[in-house]
Motif scaffolding. Structure first.
Motif, short mmCIF file in Angstrom:
data_model
loop_
_atom_site.label_atom_id
_atom_site.label_comp_id
_atom_site.label_asym_id
_atom_site.label_seq_id
_atom_site.Cartn_x
_atom_site.Cartn_y
_atom_site.Cartn_z
N ARG A 1 31.42 34.74 -71.60
CA ARG A 1 31.96 35.25 -70.32
C ARG A 1 33.14 34.40 -69.87
N ASP A 2 32.98 33.06 -69.94
CA ASP A 2 34.03 32.19 -69.40
C ASP A 2 33.99 30.84 -70.13
N PRO A 3 34.55 30.82 -71.35
CA PRO A 3 34.39 29.64 -72.20
C PRO A 3 34.91 28.35 -71.57
N VAL A 4 36.08 28.42 -70.95
CA VAL A 4 36.70 27.17 -70.47
C VAL A 4 35.86 26.56 -69.34
N SER A 5 35.27 27.39 -68.48
CA SER A 5 34.43 26.83 -67.40
C SER A 5 33.22 26.11 -67.98
N VAL A 6 32.63 26.69 -69.04
CA VAL A 6 31.45 26.04 -69.64
C VAL A 6 31.88 24.70 -70.26
N LEU A 7 33.02 24.68 -70.94
CA LEU A 7 33.49 23.44 -71.56
C LEU A 7 33.80 22.38 -70.48
N LYS A 8 34.40 22.83 -69.38
CA LYS A 8 34.70 21.88 -68.29
C LYS A 8 33.42 21.32 -67.68
N ARG A 9 32.44 22.20 -67.53
CA ARG A 9 31.15 21.75 -66.96
C ARG A 9 30.53 20.70 -67.88
N GLY A 10 30.66 20.92 -69.19
CA GLY A 10 30.13 19.96 -70.15
C GLY A 10 30.78 18.60 -69.97
N TYR A 11 32.08 18.58 -69.83
CA TYR A 11 32.81 17.31 -69.66
C TYR A 11 32.39 16.62 -68.36
N ARG A 12 32.34 17.41 -67.27
CA ARG A 12 31.98 16.81 -65.97
C ARG A 12 30.57 16.23 -65.99
N SER A 13 29.64 16.94 -66.63
CA SER A 13 28.25 16.48 -66.54
C SER A 13 27.86 15.52 -67.67
N LYS A 14 28.50 15.60 -68.84
CA LYS A 14 28.05 14.79 -69.98
C LYS A 14 29.11 13.85 -70.53
N GLY A 15 30.36 14.05 -70.19
CA GLY A 15 31.41 13.17 -70.70
C GLY A 15 32.11 13.74 -71.93
N ARG A 16 32.67 12.85 -72.75
CA ARG A 16 33.57 13.28 -73.83
C ARG A 16 32.87 13.85 -75.06
N LEU A 17 31.57 13.59 -75.16
CA LEU A 17 30.81 14.14 -76.28
C LEU A 17 29.61 14.88 -75.72
N PHE A 18 29.49 16.16 -76.04
CA PHE A 18 28.28 16.88 -75.62
C PHE A 18 28.05 18.06 -76.56
N LEU B 1 36.02 15.45 -76.93
CA LEU B 1 37.17 15.51 -76.03
C LEU B 1 37.96 14.21 -76.03
N GLY B 2 39.26 14.31 -75.77
CA GLY B 2 40.12 13.14 -75.61
C GLY B 2 40.83 12.75 -76.90
N PRO B 3 41.94 11.99 -76.78
CA PRO B 3 42.80 11.69 -77.93
C PRO B 3 42.09 11.03 -79.10
N GLU B 4 41.15 10.10 -78.84
CA GLU B 4 40.46 9.41 -79.95
C GLU B 4 39.66 10.39 -80.80
N HIS B 5 38.92 11.25 -80.12
CA HIS B 5 38.11 12.23 -80.86
C HIS B 5 39.01 13.28 -81.50
N ASN B 6 40.12 13.62 -80.84
CA ASN B 6 41.06 14.57 -81.45
C ASN B 6 41.56 14.01 -82.78
N ARG B 7 41.92 12.71 -82.76
CA ARG B 7 42.43 12.07 -83.99
C ARG B 7 41.38 12.16 -85.10
N VAL C 1 40.26 21.45 -72.12
CA VAL C 1 39.65 20.43 -71.27
C VAL C 1 40.33 19.07 -71.50
N SER C 2 40.57 18.72 -72.78
CA SER C 2 41.21 17.43 -73.08
C SER C 2 42.56 17.30 -72.37
N SER D 1 49.87 9.77 -78.68
CA SER D 1 49.65 10.71 -79.78
C SER D 1 48.24 11.31 -79.69
N ASN D 2 48.11 12.52 -80.17
CA ASN D 2 46.85 13.28 -80.15
C ASN D 2 46.36 13.62 -78.74
N SER D 3 47.24 13.52 -77.74
CA SER D 3 46.81 13.94 -76.41
C SER D 3 47.23 15.38 -76.13
#
Ligand code: HEM
Length: 473
Positions: A30-47, A60-66, A355-356, A385-387
């Motif tokens: 229904r709304d992928p980006v809202s779910v991903l944002k909720r994941g970041y807000r509630s669990k952080g960069r890995l969920f 999420l974030g440059p380190e994990h992107n790399r 989200v990143s 880089s990777n941001s």
């Protein structure tokens, strides 16, 4: 730290709010980006999310992107993450082929997007953008996606298959292509003969027949000097073998498929962002008229397009705020340890540029439209880089990034030069789509501008102000 692991360990923290059986699947579609944002807000960069029992691990974030880009084709498989690709193309093709074959096929298209080759596409981009200006006339309204989408397809057909193909077969190709793209199925099994799958396979056969007839025609009467298509059919693999026609047909379809919806969506966002940010629109107008004077854009060449540095910054800011490829996906080939958690072999691993790109740690005031954040001349420029990963990264980074950026530049510059425009609808992202573009209707009211070049001086002041010139505060 990341390495293949066999040790026991906890999986990534699971997002709350899943429902029995489906987990997070329905809310995600229904709304992928809202779910991903909720994941970041509630669990952080890995969920992790749960899609009907399948764990979808989000990083999420440059380190994990790399990590994600460096491990693709090693710990992370691209081919297993996009099964629909097999149905639309073939098992020996591109990301599905073995690594050496993938690299061989990639080496056929990459030289066509180097600076020297890019120069030949600019006149096509200008011509098709001016055709749109002509069609729009003096004043009226247009809806972003249905208006800019066909221009992007015209540019692709004209650039990749040549003028004659575009004029004779462009319309039929476009109609078939729409059905072919419907084969991008994420949820249902691919063997299921759903109406859209049957349509897609039928369209695929017809598209291949059209392209083969064009290959035969060009072989019988080669175009001199050669265009994109002629060069493609004459290319040989590094060991001197000719490239099979089937691979050429797939490559052409891949380029149009990968570049069509993405560019149509991104350029629509770019225009919508500018219409909502009149100060920066003015800056761009100044840049454009300083390069084009009172011309409608027909003189716009490679050199001027490259010189549009403010336009580059604006396009990067749109890529950051509205990445149309809002999520990238891979499958773990082995157990992977990451920051003390374990991702199991066979689980999905996802990046979320959507989200990143909006994380406070990476981008100051992340929800604000501020193209100057990317200006390397600014002491506090944000160019880690990777941001910014709207075009991906690593070996699978978008092959058409130069083409897409140039195309968007030309189209936006010509529209801004020729029309005063205002948005009529609120701009919202489309719900539940695979390409994250503005929902329809997203209409623009426009009126033809008088072009005498007199605005250049005034707009140069705005340009100087935006660049932080103290004489223009
Ligand atoms: C604004 C427009 C575009 C965006 C946002 C975009 C985005 C992307 C992204 C994110 C990827 C990487 C996918 C992954 O790692 O899973 C990608 C790959 C690719 N794109 Fe684009 N793209 C755009 C336009 C184009 C155009 C115009 C073309 C062709 C002319 C193109 C051709 C490709 C190809 C061939 C790949 C596969 C690269 C590989 O696996 O080696 N794209 N694109």
């Amino acid at each position: 730290m990341a390495r293949a692991a066999t040790a026991a360990g906890n999986g990534l923290p699971l997002l709350d709010g899943g429902v029995p059986l489906l987990g997070h699947l329905a809310q995600f579609f229904r709304d992928p980006v809202s779910v991903l944002k909720r994941g970041y807000r509630s669990k952080g960069r890995l969920f992790a999310m749960n899609f009907m029992g399948q764990r979808m691990n989000v990083m999420l974030g440059p380190e994990h992107n790399r990590f994600f880009f460096e491990e693709t084709d090693k710990l992370l498989s691209i081919r297993e993450s996009m099964p629909f690709f097999l149905k639309m193309f073939s098992p020996e093709f591109y990301s599905f082929a073995e690594m050496d074959e993938y690299l061989r096929q990639r080496s056929i298209i990459m030289p066509r997007f180097k600076a020297a080759s890019m120069k030949q596409y600019v006149p096509v981009m200008v011509e098709e953008s001016l055709n749109l200006v002509e069609r729009l006339g003096e004043e009226g309204e247009f809806d972003l996606i249905p208006t800019l989408g066909p221009v992007v397809m015209d540019i692709a057909a004209h650039s990749f298959m040549g003028r004659e193909f575009h004029e004779k077969l462009g319309h039929e190709f476009f109609e078939l292509f729409r059905d072919f793209s419907g084969g991008m199925e994420f949820v249902l099994p691919l063997w299921l003969p759903t109406p859209k799958m049957v349509k897609s396979q039928r369209a695929k056969r017809k598209l291949h027949a059209i392209l083969q007839s064009w290959i035969d025609k060009r072989r019988a009467a080669p175009l001199d000097p050669p265009d994109f298509f002629q060069t493609m059919i004459e290319t040989k693999y590094p060991d001197g073998r000719p490239v099979p026609d089937e691979i050429i047909r797939h490559l052409i379809l891949l380029l149009v498929w990968a570049g069509h919806e993405t560019t149509a969506g991104q350029v629509s966002w770019a225009l919508a962002d500018l219409l909502q940010n009149p100060d920066y629109q003015k800056v761009l107008r100044g840049e454009i008229s300083s390069l084009l004077g009172g011309s409608d854009g027909r003189d716009l060449g490679w050199e001027q397009a490259v010189a549009m540095e403010k336009m580059d910054l604006a396009l990067r800011e749109t890529e950051r705020l509205h990445p149309v490829a809002y999520m990238l996906s891979r499958k773990a080939r082995a157990d992977i340890e990451r920051d003390g958690y374990v991702i199991r072999k066979g689980e999905f691993v996802l990046l979320a540029p959507s989200v990143s790109h909006r994380m406070e740690e990476t981008f100051r005031n992340p929800d604000a439209y501020d193209p100057e954040r990317f200006n390397p001349a600014n002491p506090d420029a944000q160019i880690e880089s990777n941001s910014l990963i709207g075009f991906g990264g690593g070996v699978h980074r978008c092959a058409g990034v130069n083409f897409a950026r140039m195309e968007m530049k030309v189209l936006v510059a010509i529209l801004l030069q020729n029309f005063d425009m205002e948005l009529m609808d609120e701009v919202r992202p489309i719900a539940g789509a695979s390409t994250y573009w503005p929902a329809q209707p997203c209409r623009v009211r426009y009126r033809r501008r008088k072009l005498d070049g007199s605005e250049a001086g005034a707009d140069m002041a705005a340009l100087a102000r935006a660049a932080g010139c103290p004489a223009h505060t």
